[in-house]
Write a protein that holds these residues in place. Structure first.
Motif, PDB file in Angstrom:
ATOM      1  N   LEU A 103       3.700   8.301   4.529  1.00 19.40           N
ATOM      2  CA  LEU A 103       2.930   8.597   3.530  1.00 19.40           C
ATOM      3  C   LEU A 103       2.142   9.909   3.919  1.00 19.40           C
ATOM      4  CD1 LEU A 103       1.543   7.421   0.782  1.00 19.40           C
ATOM      5  CD2 LEU A 103      -0.255   6.536   1.978  1.00 19.40           C
ATOM      6  N   SER A 104       1.699  10.188   4.934  1.00 16.25           N
ATOM      7  CA  SER A 104       0.877  11.437   5.371  1.00 16.25           C
ATOM      8  C   SER A 104       1.951  12.659   5.101  1.00 16.25           C
ATOM      9  CB  SER A 104       0.701  11.342   6.841  1.00 16.25           C
ATOM     10  OG  SER A 104      -0.482  10.517   7.137  1.00 16.25           O
ATOM     11  N   LEU A 105       3.302  12.470   5.271  1.00 20.86           N
ATOM     12  CA  LEU A 105       4.215  13.612   5.131  1.00 20.86           C
ATOM     13  C   LEU A 105       4.071  13.937   3.587  1.00 20.86           C
ATOM     14  CD1 LEU A 105       6.541  15.265   6.013  1.00 20.86           C
ATOM     15  CD2 LEU A 105       8.079  13.629   5.547  1.00 20.86           C
ATOM     16  N   GLN A 106       4.075  12.820   2.729  1.00 24.04           N
ATOM     17  CA  GLN A 106       4.073  13.085   1.464  1.00 24.04           C
ATOM     18  C   GLN A 106       2.643  13.905   0.917  1.00 24.04           C
ATOM     19  OE1 GLN A 106       5.186   9.950  -1.296  1.00 24.04           O
ATOM     20  NE2 GLN A 106       5.670   8.873   0.753  1.00 24.04           N
ATOM     21  N   LEU A 127       4.227  -6.675  17.516  1.00 24.51           N
ATOM     22  CA  LEU A 127       5.274  -5.615  17.291  1.00 24.51           C
ATOM     23  C   LEU A 127       5.504  -5.228  15.904  1.00 24.51           C
ATOM     24  CD1 LEU A 127       7.742  -6.618  19.922  1.00 24.51           C
ATOM     25  CD2 LEU A 127       6.199  -4.795  20.195  1.00 24.51           C
ATOM     26  N   TYR A 128       5.589  -6.065  14.897  1.00 25.77           N
ATOM     27  CA  TYR A 128       6.006  -5.782  13.590  1.00 25.77           C
ATOM     28  C   TYR A 128       5.041  -4.977  12.709  1.00 25.77           C
ATOM     29  CZ  TYR A 128      10.428  -8.405  14.750  1.00 25.77           C
ATOM     30  OH  TYR A 128      11.640  -8.861  15.439  1.00 25.77           O
ATOM     31  N   ALA A 129       3.835  -5.595  12.657  1.00 22.99           N
ATOM     32  CA  ALA A 129       2.885  -5.052  12.133  1.00 22.99           C
ATOM     33  C   ALA A 129       2.390  -3.609  12.560  1.00 22.99           C
ATOM     34  CB  ALA A 129       1.578  -6.007  12.445  1.00 22.99           C
ATOM     35  N   THR A 130       2.487  -3.581  14.099  1.00 24.68           N
ATOM     36  CA  THR A 130       2.279  -2.063  14.639  1.00 24.68           C
ATOM     37  C   THR A 130       3.283  -1.115  14.142  1.00 24.68           C
ATOM     38  OG1 THR A 130       1.257  -3.141  16.490  1.00 24.68           O
ATOM     39  CG2 THR A 130       1.783  -0.776  16.449  1.00 24.68           C
ATOM     40  N   ILE A 131       4.467  -1.589  14.018  1.00 24.24           N
ATOM     41  CA  ILE A 131       5.658  -0.711  13.499  1.00 24.24           C
ATOM     42  C   ILE A 131       5.526  -0.420  12.090  1.00 24.24           C
ATOM     43  CG2 ILE A 131       8.138  -0.657  13.181  1.00 24.24           C
ATOM     44  CD1 ILE A 131       8.632  -2.222  15.697  1.00 24.24           C
ATOM     45  N   SER A 132       5.366  -1.348  11.248  1.00 21.06           N
ATOM     46  CA  SER A 132       4.899  -1.283   9.884  1.00 21.06           C
ATOM     47  C   SER A 132       3.899  -0.105   9.416  1.00 21.06           C
ATOM     48  CB  SER A 132       4.872  -2.635   9.195  1.00 21.06           C
ATOM     49  OG  SER A 132       5.900  -3.485   9.295  1.00 21.06           O
ATOM     50  N   ILE A 165      -5.966   6.098   2.792  1.00 18.28           N
ATOM     51  CA  ILE A 165      -5.265   4.847   2.845  1.00 18.28           C
ATOM     52  C   ILE A 165      -4.152   4.807   4.186  1.00 18.28           C
ATOM     53  CG2 ILE A 165      -2.887   3.693   1.734  1.00 18.28           C
ATOM     54  CD1 ILE A 165      -6.045   2.997   0.659  1.00 18.28           C
ATOM     55  N   ALA A 166      -3.699   6.072   4.270  1.00 17.80           N
ATOM     56  CA  ALA A 166      -2.803   6.327   5.673  1.00 17.80           C
ATOM     57  C   ALA A 166      -3.432   5.936   6.832  1.00 17.80           C
ATOM     58  CB  ALA A 166      -2.091   7.986   5.928  1.00 17.80           C
ATOM     59  N   ASP A 167      -4.805   6.084   6.817  1.00 23.07           N
ATOM     60  CA  ASP A 167      -5.645   5.739   8.097  1.00 23.07           C
ATOM     61  C   ASP A 167      -5.792   4.176   8.135  1.00 23.07           C
ATOM     62  OD1 ASP A 167      -7.422   6.632  10.370  1.00 23.07           O
ATOM     63  OD2 ASP A 167      -8.881   5.605   9.232  1.00 23.07           O
ATOM     64  N   ILE A 168      -5.961   3.778   6.939  1.00 28.57           N
ATOM     65  CA  ILE A 168      -5.996   2.386   6.745  1.00 28.57           C
ATOM     66  C   ILE A 168      -4.874   1.568   7.349  1.00 28.57           C
ATOM     67  CG2 ILE A 168      -6.252   0.280   5.041  1.00 28.57           C
ATOM     68  CD1 ILE A 168      -8.971   1.621   5.910  1.00 28.57           C
ATOM     69  N   MET A 169      -3.560   2.118   6.955  1.00 31.60           N
ATOM     70  CA  MET A 169      -2.458   1.704   7.326  1.00 31.60           C
ATOM     71  C   MET A 169      -2.243   1.451   8.621  1.00 31.60           C
ATOM     72  SD  MET A 169      -0.097   3.269   4.304  1.00 31.60           S
ATOM     73  CE  MET A 169       1.602   2.675   4.850  1.00 31.60           C
ATOM     74  N   ILE A 170      -2.660   2.438   9.505  1.00 32.81           N
ATOM     75  CA  ILE A 170      -2.880   2.633  11.050  1.00 32.81           C
ATOM     76  C   ILE A 170      -3.620   1.611  11.490  1.00 32.81           C
ATOM     77  CG2 ILE A 170      -3.402   3.966  13.217  1.00 32.81           C
ATOM     78  CD1 ILE A 170      -2.603   6.388  11.629  1.00 32.81           C
ATOM     79  N   LEU A 204       0.651  -1.286  -0.150  1.00 36.77           N
ATOM     80  CA  LEU A 204      -0.092  -0.025   0.048  1.00 36.77           C
ATOM     81  C   LEU A 204       0.686   1.226  -0.132  1.00 36.77           C
ATOM     82  CD1 LEU A 204      -2.750  -1.056   2.558  1.00 36.77           C
ATOM     83  CD2 LEU A 204      -2.977  -0.575   0.093  1.00 36.77           C
ATOM     84  N   PHE A 205       1.797   1.219   0.671  1.00 34.50           N
ATOM     85  CA  PHE A 205       2.887   2.421   0.941  1.00 34.50           C
ATOM     86  C   PHE A 205       3.537   2.576  -0.568  1.00 34.50           C
ATOM     87  CE2 PHE A 205       6.985   4.056   1.322  1.00 34.50           C
ATOM     88  CZ  PHE A 205       6.585   5.385   2.076  1.00 34.50           C
ATOM     89  N   LEU A 206       3.853   1.650  -1.197  1.00 30.72           N
ATOM     90  CA  LEU A 206       4.593   1.896  -2.260  1.00 30.72           C
ATOM     91  C   LEU A 206       3.806   2.300  -3.418  1.00 30.72           C
ATOM     92  CD1 LEU A 206       6.886  -1.122  -2.709  1.00 30.72           C
ATOM     93  CD2 LEU A 206       7.709   1.086  -2.341  1.00 30.72           C
TER      94      LEU A 206
END
Length: 264
Positions: free
Chosen positions: A227-230, A214-219, A165-170, A63-65
């Motif tokens: 993505l929000s910064l962009q 941990l890893y899913a939360t970090i990702s 999408i940024a909200d979905i990633m969170i 999603l990020f890419l």
């Protein structure tokens, strides 16, 4: 009371707000790519993918890419519109006569100088069509306002999907937290006898649940922030474009459309 703009305000907008938006995006994305390359070299990204048995980290990365590419396309278009709008403003400012007309679908100013194709030129063309329709002044201003709202929505509307999408990633990261806790509880409840073999298996299962948590939360959090910064840069560029179009229309185009402007 509406703000009073002058040609000096327009010139200031050209100098300050006509920044190279796409180059700014490239700088931010380049720094991000460099950081990701360092993390990949250190093996941190591989560890995240290997430890997340839910594969949510991979979904978040895709999603990020994908939406980094979407942001790149939108940023390039807004940056080009800023450049073209600034060019239209310069042509209007340097026009030898206050005359705007539609010639074969092309907006020309002064001595038949065509304006470059862009959203601002399309907006001016629509205003000329409204004037040719012969509407009264009050109705004309209402039509202008409605038309400007439509163009503003067109400029700003393309970014909404990025923030979604940024909200979905969170939320995917939080989903990984829930899955990790479920795996932890399953590992604990699955222990029936406290011997060395069972405890070893339970610890391995618990470590898998902790990895997902941990890893899913970090990702999710990292991908959402980057993505929000962009999209924050993109929103800033869209606001600059709307402000520049507003000033050009009110200061440079509206006097051309007044009755008798061409004669003067």
């Amino acid at each position: 009371m509406p703000p009073v703009w002058t040609t000096e305000d327009i010139a200031h907008s050209l100098d300050v707000r006509r920044h190279h938006l796409f180059l700014k995006w490239m700088i931010v994305t380049g720094v991000t790519a460099f950081g990701l390359a360092v993390f990949w070299h250190l093996g941190l990204i591989q560890r995240i993918y290997a430890g997340d048995v839910s594969y949510l980290s991979i979904v978040i990365s895709v999603l990020f890419l994908a939406f980094t590419l979407h942001c790149a396309v939108r940023t390039y278009r807004i940056s080009r519109e800023l450049h073209d709008a600034a060019r239209v403003s310069e042509l209007l400012r340097d026009a030898p006569s206050p005359r705007l007309a539609l010639t074969n679908g092309t907006v020309v100013v002064g001595n038949e100088t065509p304006l470059p194709g862009c959203l601002l030129t399309d907006f001016i063309a629509e205003l000329l069509r409204i004037r040719e329709a012969g509407e009264e002044h009050a109705g004309e201003r209402v039509a202008w306002a409605q038309l400007f709202e439509a163009y503003s929505q067109q400029i700003r509307g393309g970014q909404d999907i990025g923030w979604f999408i940024a909200d979905i990633m969170i939320k995917l990261g939080l989903l990984g937290t829930g899955i990790g806790f479920a795996l932890l509880l399953n590992a604990v409840t699955g222990v029936t006898h406290l011997d060395v073999t069972n405890m070893k298996d339970a610890i391995i299962a618990m470590s898998g649940g902790m990895g997902v948590k941990l890893y899913a939360t970090i990702s999710g959090l990292s991908g959402a922030m980057l993505l929000s910064l962009q999209y924050q840069f993109l929103d800033s560029g869209a606001d600059d474009l709307v402000a520049l179009i507003t000033k050009v229309i009110e200061v440079q185009v509206a006097p051309f459309l007044k009755p008798g402007a061409a004669a003067r």
